[in-house]
Design a protein around this motif. Structure first.
Motif, PDB file in Angstrom:
ATOM      1  N   PRO A   1       0.797  -1.230   0.000  1.00 56.16           N
ATOM      2  CA  PRO A   1       0.000   0.000   0.000  1.00 56.16           C
ATOM      3  C   PRO A   1       0.831   1.282   0.000  1.00 56.16           C
ATOM      4  N   ARG A   2       2.070   1.229   0.447  1.00 54.43           N
ATOM      5  CA  ARG A   2       2.902   2.429   0.512  1.00 54.43           C
ATOM      6  C   ARG A   2       3.838   2.583  -0.692  1.00 54.43           C
ATOM      7  N   MET A   3       3.723   1.694  -1.686  1.00 54.80           N
ATOM      8  CA  MET A   3       4.591   1.779  -2.866  1.00 54.80           C
ATOM      9  C   MET A   3       4.245   3.022  -3.683  1.00 54.80           C
ATOM     10  N   LEU A   4       5.257   3.810  -3.992  1.00 55.34           N
ATOM     11  CA  LEU A   4       5.053   4.998  -4.822  1.00 55.34           C
ATOM     12  C   LEU A   4       4.821   4.603  -6.270  1.00 55.34           C
ATOM     13  N   LEU A   5       4.045   5.411  -6.957  1.00 62.81           N
ATOM     14  CA  LEU A   5       3.755   5.138  -8.367  1.00 62.81           C
ATOM     15  C   LEU A   5       5.037   5.081  -9.195  1.00 62.81           C
ATOM     16  N   VAL A   6       6.007   5.958  -8.915  1.00 65.88           N
ATOM     17  CA  VAL A   6       7.251   5.943  -9.688  1.00 65.88           C
ATOM     18  C   VAL A   6       7.950   4.590  -9.561  1.00 65.88           C
ATOM     19  N   HIS A   7       7.922   3.990  -8.383  1.00 65.86           N
ATOM     20  CA  HIS A   7       8.545   2.678  -8.195  1.00 65.86           C
ATOM     21  C   HIS A   7       7.734   1.594  -8.895  1.00 65.86           C
ATOM     22  N   TYR A   8       6.419   1.702  -8.860  1.00 65.58           N
ATOM     23  CA  TYR A   8       5.575   0.747  -9.577  1.00 65.58           C
ATOM     24  C   TYR A   8       5.864   0.819 -11.080  1.00 65.58           C
ATOM     25  N   LEU A   9       5.924   2.042 -11.604  1.00 63.48           N
ATOM     26  CA  LEU A   9       6.178   2.203 -13.040  1.00 63.48           C
ATOM     27  C   LEU A   9       7.502   1.566 -13.441  1.00 63.48           C
ATOM     28  N   ARG A  10       8.526   1.801 -12.670  1.00 61.55           N
ATOM     29  CA  ARG A  10       9.870   1.314 -13.011  1.00 61.55           C
ATOM     30  C   ARG A  10      10.051  -0.170 -12.691  1.00 61.55           C
ATOM     31  N   GLU A  11       9.673  -0.581 -11.492  1.00 62.52           N
ATOM     32  CA  GLU A  11      10.000  -1.922 -11.007  1.00 62.52           C
ATOM     33  C   GLU A  11       9.002  -2.986 -11.431  1.00 62.52           C
ATOM     34  N   VAL A  12       7.742  -2.633 -11.544  1.00 65.37           N
ATOM     35  CA  VAL A  12       6.716  -3.614 -11.882  1.00 65.37           C
ATOM     36  C   VAL A  12       6.376  -3.530 -13.374  1.00 65.37           C
TER      37      VAL A  12
END
Length: 157
Positions: free
Chosen positions: A19-30
């Motif tokens: 729930p605390r994952m930032l969108l920028v990390h989701y975009l890059r990592e996932v």
């Protein structure tokens, strides 16, 4: 974990995320959209700017769960077989040096031109004020946005 679904650059993603994952990390990592850089993680620089439901947003200040159901466009999604007019104008006007801020600048400029397709130089500067460049002094960036606006005006007529 929380289930999220969103469309990124025309591709639907359904994932479980912290729930605390930032969108920028989701975009890059996932999602593998590494064209969106991580600049400062404090929303000061704007390098991570994307279009979230058509509006510019600093993806380091949005949680991935807040983007549930959203349509997201990254710098990688701007081109459709060929460079977007803003990307072309940045190239032609030499509107980058290190290039780190470029994705965010282009995304913020796209939002600006959507709302104001024929901005003045002052309006371009105001529209980009949330994005920092540490290299260029902004003049070529402003010229590139003005060039893209002019090209779009010519294409429309």
């Amino acid at each position: 974990m929380t289930k999220v679904s969103m469309t990124i650059d025309g591709v639907r993603y359904d994932d479980d995320v912290e729930p605390r994952m930032l969108l920028v990390h989701y975009l890059r990592e996932v999602a593998g959209r590494i064209g969106t850089p991580i600049g400062c993680d404090t929303s000061n620089c704007g390098a991570c700017t994307v279009l979230l439901n058509g509006l510019s947003a600093k993806s380091c200040s949005v949680l991935a769960v807040q983007a549930e159901g959203a349509e997201i466009t990254t710098i990688q999604g701007m081109a459709n077989g060929e460079w977007h007019p803003l990307q072309q104008a940045f190239h032609e006007e030499h509107a980058l040096q290190c290039g780190y801020c470029t994705p965010g600048m282009i995304m913020a400029a796209a939002d600006l031109l959507r709302d104001n397709p024929n901005p003045t130089e002052h309006e371009v500067r105001e529209g980009l004020e949330g994005n920092l460049c540490r290299c260029t002094g902004y003049q070529n960036i402003v010229r590139a946005v003005m060039r893209a606006a002019s090209a779009s005006q010519r294409a429309a007529s």
